[in-house]
Design an enzyme around this catalytic site. Structure first.
Site, PDB file in Angstrom:
ATOM      1  N   THR A 163      27.422 -43.367  -1.769  1.00  0.00           N
ATOM      2  CA  THR A 163      28.191 -43.907  -0.410  1.00  0.00           C
ATOM      3  C   THR A 163      29.822 -44.531  -0.834  1.00  0.00           C
ATOM      4  O   THR A 163      30.540 -44.015   0.243  1.00  0.00           O
ATOM      5  CB  THR A 163      27.612 -45.189   0.090  1.00  0.00           C
ATOM      6  OG1 THR A 163      27.586 -46.442  -0.469  1.00  0.00           O
ATOM      7  CG2 THR A 163      25.908 -44.900   0.626  1.00  0.00           C
ATOM      8  N   HIS A 222      45.340 -57.680   7.085  1.00  0.00           N
ATOM      9  CA  HIS A 222      45.843 -56.983   5.788  1.00  0.00           C
ATOM     10  C   HIS A 222      45.554 -55.711   5.892  1.00  0.00           C
ATOM     11  O   HIS A 222      44.526 -55.205   6.109  1.00  0.00           O
ATOM     12  CB  HIS A 222      45.080 -57.892   4.628  1.00  0.00           C
ATOM     13  CG  HIS A 222      45.286 -59.358   4.434  1.00  0.00           C
ATOM     14  ND1 HIS A 222      46.722 -59.973   4.451  1.00  0.00           N
ATOM     15  CD2 HIS A 222      44.751 -60.369   4.420  1.00  0.00           C
ATOM     16  CE1 HIS A 222      46.601 -61.065   4.297  1.00  0.00           C
ATOM     17  NE2 HIS A 222      45.326 -61.478   4.414  1.00  0.00           N
ATOM     18  N   LYS A 246      28.593 -44.460   4.116  1.00  0.00           N
ATOM     19  CA  LYS A 246      29.380 -45.602   4.367  1.00  0.00           C
ATOM     20  C   LYS A 246      29.869 -45.753   5.740  1.00  0.00           C
ATOM     21  O   LYS A 246      30.318 -44.797   6.149  1.00  0.00           O
ATOM     22  CB  LYS A 246      30.768 -45.211   3.164  1.00  0.00           C
ATOM     23  CG  LYS A 246      31.234 -46.792   3.067  1.00  0.00           C
ATOM     24  CD  LYS A 246      30.282 -47.621   2.275  1.00  0.00           C
ATOM     25  CE  LYS A 246      30.773 -47.709   0.846  1.00  0.00           C
ATOM     26  NZ  LYS A 246      29.877 -48.195  -0.072  1.00  0.00           N
TER      27      LYS A 246
END
Ligand code: URC
Length: 307
Positions: A57, A259, A12
């Protein structure tokens, strides 16, 4: 078979993890972009699609966030070493783990003396500005008689790790947002302010000083506002500039709400007491407004801040 598999790796990429460590009222931030690449005995997944050797991942992502909680982030190197060792030693088929990390540095915002007398010096301990220079901008228009000077900045990234709430908002059947009573408030400030100087060459503002002061007041207002919404913080930043700089009559802001979502660590038996966040890059809320000196005309165009 006319083909064979060459070098391959997977994992990832760009896990944006923000770890807040609380030392009493003083907060410390580690803000990393972590990319995991694993390689080893992965022939079969490529040749036949057998996933037996493939640690998902998604799991490598979870591990990054869980390790941020369990072990903290002392340094990017220490964190990367810990992760790499974990993948190689815990998964037999994985021979090599490559962890790449970018770290974003933050500095504390110094609050104003006047305000810290009221709110206590403690309140400076959770407000940060990203290291690295923002871009300063200006636009000058002259019609042969009058001048209009609109100056500003963009990409001034700031964060409060507490003193921000968002609740009591309108709800409809599509509203899923949970009310927040202690959240991270982060934004990349884009601002343009208009000078009321139009013609008297003898009484031109000191542009350098004005910029420094406008920036300072904006940062201090961001740090010192106990925020119930980014809209409220925006208005405080604008009015602080208008109140303290007589040469500025109008200021327009474009503020993305960067965010930071609290990561759910419960599946791993870990509590997340406002410590580990996922910093999302999109979509983002975009809060825009003009703040004016009472009686001044609104002249900065609505979409100028994005130029
Ligand atoms: O400060 C905020 N203002 C909003 O208008 C808004 N909307 C939302 O989903 N989160 C937030 N936060």
């Amino acid at each position: 078979m006319p083909t064979i598999l060459g070098q391959n790796q997977y994992g990832k990429a760009e896990n944006r993890v923000v770890r807040i460590t609380r030392d009493g009222d003083t907060h410390h931030i580690k803000d990393l972009n972590v990319s995991v690449a694993l390689s080893g005995d992965m022939d079969e997944v490529h040749y036949s699609g057998s996933n037996a050797n493939v640690l998902p991942t998604d799991t490598t992502k979870n591990t990054v966030f869980a390790f941020a909680k369990e072990h903290g982030i002392e340094s990017a190197e220490q964190f990367g070493i810990h992760l790499a060792r974990h993948f190689v030693t815990s998964q037999e088929p994985i021979g090599t783990a490559r962890i790449r990390i970018e770290e974003y540095a933050w500095e504390r915002i110094a609050t104003s003396d006047a305000n810290s007398r009221f709110i206590g010096a403690d309140d400076v301990k959770h407000s940060f500005v990203r290291k690295g220079q923002e871009t300063r901008t200006t636009q000058i228009t002259y019609d042969g008689q009058k001048w209009e000077v609109v100056s500003g900045l963009k990409d001034l990234t700031v964060m409060n790790s507490t003193n921000s709430e968002f609740w009591g908002y309108a709800k409809d059947r599509y509203t899923t947002l949970k009310e927040a009573y202690d959240r991270i408030l982060a934004t990349d400030v884009s601002a343009r302010w208009r000078y009321n100087w139009t013609d008297d060459e003898e009484r031109m503002p000191n542009w350098e000083k004005s910029y420094e002061q406008a920036r300072k007041h904006m940062l201090q207002a961001f740090a010192e506002t106990y925020s119930l919404s980014l809209q409220q913080t925006l208005y405080q930043m604008g009015s602080r500039i208008i109140e303290s700089r007589s040469e500025i009559d109008e200021i327009r802001f474009s503020l993305p709400n960067n965010h930071h979502f609290l990561v759910d660590l419960e599946p791993f038996g870990l509590e997340n007491d406002n410590e580990v966040y996922f910093a999302a890059d999109r979509p983002y809320g975009l809060i825009e407004a003009t703040v004016l000196r009472d009686g001044a005309e609104q002249r900065i165009p609505v979409d100028m801040t994005n130029l």
